[in-house]
Enzyme design. Structure first.
Site, mmCIF file in Angstrom:
data_model
loop_
_atom_site.group_PDB
_atom_site.id
_atom_site.type_symbol
_atom_site.label_atom_id
_atom_site.label_comp_id
_atom_site.label_asym_id
_atom_site.label_seq_id
_atom_site.Cartn_x
_atom_site.Cartn_y
_atom_site.Cartn_z
ATOM 1 N N HIS A 108 13.454 -2.184 -1.029
ATOM 2 C CA HIS A 108 12.971 -2.333 -2.407
ATOM 3 C C HIS A 108 13.963 -3.211 -3.173
ATOM 4 O O HIS A 108 15.173 -3.014 -3.060
ATOM 5 C CB HIS A 108 12.856 -0.954 -3.070
ATOM 6 C CG HIS A 108 12.371 -1.042 -4.477
ATOM 7 N ND1 HIS A 108 11.064 -1.322 -4.798
ATOM 8 C CD2 HIS A 108 13.033 -0.942 -5.656
ATOM 9 C CE1 HIS A 108 10.936 -1.370 -6.112
ATOM 10 N NE2 HIS A 108 12.129 -1.149 -6.658
ATOM 11 N N ARG A 164 0.855 -1.186 0.000
ATOM 12 C CA ARG A 164 0.000 0.000 0.000
ATOM 13 C C ARG A 164 0.890 1.234 0.000
ATOM 14 O O ARG A 164 1.911 1.248 0.700
ATOM 15 C CB ARG A 164 -0.849 0.049 1.275
ATOM 16 C CG ARG A 164 -1.926 -0.988 1.304
ATOM 17 C CD ARG A 164 -3.168 -0.391 0.732
ATOM 18 N NE ARG A 164 -4.231 -1.366 0.643
ATOM 19 C CZ ARG A 164 -5.454 -1.067 0.208
ATOM 20 N NH1 ARG A 164 -5.748 0.158 -0.142
ATOM 21 N NH2 ARG A 164 -6.378 -1.996 0.142
HETATM 22 C C1 GRF Z 1 10.797 -8.108 -1.027
HETATM 23 O O1 GRF Z 1 11.444 -8.435 -2.219
HETATM 24 C C2 GRF Z 1 10.885 -6.634 -0.766
HETATM 25 O O2 GRF Z 1 12.074 -6.068 -1.202
HETATM 26 C C3 GRF Z 1 9.735 -6.099 -1.578
HETATM 27 O O3 GRF Z 1 8.713 -7.057 -1.438
HETATM 28 C C4 GRF Z 1 9.285 -8.319 -1.151
HETATM 29 C C5 GRF Z 1 8.682 -8.781 0.138
HETATM 30 O O4 GRF Z 1 9.069 -10.096 0.464
HETATM 31 N N1 GRF Z 1 9.381 -4.760 -1.158
HETATM 32 P P1 GRF Z 1 8.865 -10.626 1.940
HETATM 33 O O5 GRF Z 1 7.384 -10.483 2.265
HETATM 34 O O6 GRF Z 1 9.728 -9.821 2.856
HETATM 35 O O7 GRF Z 1 9.280 -12.068 1.897
#
Ligand code: GRF
Length: 219
Positions: free
Chosen positions: A110, A92
């Site tokens: 990210h 979100r």
């Molecule tokens: C990760 O790759 C993070 O960088 C991105 O979304 C993904 C989340 O994975 N924002 P998790 O839920 O932490 O396993």
């Protein structure tokens, strides 16, 4: 020892980065304590993982729209006396008002070397662009998506024959190393924002500096 900073992790799915933060914060010496997990999705697997670790975890009801969802988040943050927020796969966008109220107290991970490949499908897009280094970024959150002062990055090599899945797995391993190091820096107040650039106060960078070069085993 200074009090550990009470930190909330906001997720939407599996929560593997959240788990990495919980594991790091299991040590009393770690400068942050994971005191709350909130999910924008009720079925998020990460909620169970958080509860197993004894951490209060709840789904946020966004069905009434963004304003009521964020009011619920604010209420939970206040109830648990939260000081810092880590976004970890939180799908979100936070409103400009929320981001302003929590300025320099919300960080996000990210899966790309920002400012390249903001948004989704970063691994596909990195392969399509033919970049030779890819990776992940932790940054302070601003109102625009995947935007804000970069605190730290980890680079991973793109290998011949990589698929998006293989590259994603290599980046995710780097995420799990990087995010706990960055939260430690932020919680210990070793990083500050000057003219929208992050500056570290500890030049020796004892607990991990702003760059991390990650090599997969055997490379
Ligand atoms: C990760 O790759 C993070 O960088 C991105 O979304 C993904 C989340 O994975 N924002 P998790 O839920 O932490 O396993």
């Amino acid at each position: 020892m200074a009090a550990r900073r009470r930190t909330a992790v906001l997720i939407s799915g599996r929560g593997s980065n959240m788990a990495a933060l919980i594991d790091a914060a299991a040590s009393e010496a770690y400068p942050a304590e994971i005191a709350l997990v909130l999910s924008s999705r009720a079925g998020a697997a990460g909620l169970d993982r958080a509860r197993e670790a004894g951490i209060p975890a709840a789904a946020i009801d966004y069905s009434g729209g963004q304003a009521s969802g964020e009011a619920a988040i604010e209420a939970a943050l206040a109830e648990h006396k939260i000081e810092l927020i880590c976004l970890a796969g939180f799908m979100r966008l936070l409103s400009p008002d929320f981001v302003d109220r929590w300025r320099d107290r919300v960080i996000n991970i990210h899966p790309s070397l920002l400012p390249a490949f903001a948004g989704v499908n970063t691994h596909h897009r990195a392969l399509d662009a033919g970049v030779k280094l890819h990776g992940c970024t932790v940054h302070f959150v601003r109102a625009a998506m995947d935007n804000g002062p970069i605190i730290a990055q980890a680079a991973v090599p793109v290998l011949e024959g990589d698929t998006p899945e293989a590259l994603a797995a290599r980046v995710l391993a780097a995420e799990h190393l990087l995010y706990p190091k960055v939260l430690a820096q932020v919680a210990a107040e070793r990083v500050r924002v000057v003219n929208e650039i992050c500056v570290f106060s500890d030049r020796r960078r004892e607990i991990g500096g702003p760059t991390l070069l990650y090599s997969p085993p055997g490379l």
